[in-house]
Design an enzyme around this catalytic site. Structure first.
Site, short mmCIF file in Angstrom:
data_model
loop_
_atom_site.label_atom_id
_atom_site.label_comp_id
_atom_site.label_asym_id
_atom_site.label_seq_id
_atom_site.Cartn_x
_atom_site.Cartn_y
_atom_site.Cartn_z
N CYS A 1 54.56 103.18 60.13
CA CYS A 1 53.22 102.59 60.33
C CYS A 1 52.28 103.15 59.28
CB CYS A 1 52.70 102.86 61.74
SG CYS A 1 52.18 104.56 62.07
N ASP B 1 51.57 106.98 59.42
CA ASP B 1 52.66 107.83 58.94
C ASP B 1 52.50 108.17 57.47
OD1 ASP B 1 53.81 107.57 61.48
OD2 ASP B 1 55.15 105.96 60.86
N CYS C 1 53.87 101.91 66.69
CA CYS C 1 53.77 101.67 65.24
C CYS C 1 53.32 100.25 64.90
CB CYS C 1 55.11 101.96 64.57
SG CYS C 1 55.65 103.68 64.73
#
Length: 221
Positions: A106, A109, A171
């Protein structure tokens, strides 16, 4: 904060920490070692991870089996781990670092991975509303360059522990948007989501690294 709700970054960081495994110093070292082996762009066997981290093989295999959201191939080698994958697992967040093209699960991240990998990355994503490519340079200290200074990040407060379905349950709700108007259009159709500025999301990433890896990333963020 310029979010659409009253949750502070500290509270949000706490909710994320509560959704993740609580790692002792050995677990922290094992996780960071796994991240850095995976960043070489090849599947990671438990035996190779054990050798690199200096732990007994059976204990490493047991730990990997107990951690949520560890993705493996047909040979049991790790191919995706807590935000990083060697192949695309979700809407593409291209993560180029150390000469390798990797993928993040995502948008958020991509902001915490440089701190965990210990090196800068070139990130390429796309706004889900406008389709515009969004590029960033992210270092362990934060975002140093972006094609869209007004970019925002959609987010979702975890309501329980992350599990094997984290990509679908979390995500898929965390994206970069070219500008706030685009983000507001998207969050309006996705209940529970809200927006963070790029700076807020980067600060949250630094907090996440400090909370999760206090013993091995002493200077994270």
């Amino acid at each position: 904060m310029h979010t659409q709700h009253s949750t502070s970054l500290d509270e949000l960081a706490g909710a994320i920490a509560a959704a993740l495994p609580d790692l002792d110093p050995a677990g922290q070292r094992l996780a960071i070692t796994l991240y850095r082996l995976l960043a070489a762009g090849r599947p990671v066997a438990a035996a190779d991870l054990a050798a690199a981290a200096g732990f007994p093989g059976p204990a490493v295999a047991e730990t990997l089996g107990s951690w949520p959201a560890v993705f493996t191939d047909g040979q049991g080698r790790v191919t995706g781990f807590w935000g990083l994958a060697i192949s695309e697992l979700s809407p593409a967040h291209r993560y180029q670092s150390g000469g390798q093209v990797l993928y993040a699960w995502c948008a958020w991240d991509t902001l915490f991975l440089p701190g965990r990998l210990g090196r800068a990355a070139r990130v390429t994503s796309a706004c889900p509303v406008t389709g515009e490519p969004i590029e960033l340079t992210v270092t362990p200290a934060g975002v140093t360059e972006t094609s869209h200074p007004e970019a925002v990040v959609s987010f979702l407060r975890p309501d329980g522990p992350f599990d094997a379905g984290v990509i679908e349950s979390f995500c898929h709700f965390v994206h970069f948007f070219a500008r706030r108007q685009a983000g507001e259009q998207w969050t309006a159709g996705h209940p529970g989501t809200f927006l963070l500025t790029l700076g807020e999301a980067a600060d949250l990433a630094s907090q996440g690294n400090r909370r999760m890896f206090p013993d091995v990333l002493r200077h994270a963020g």
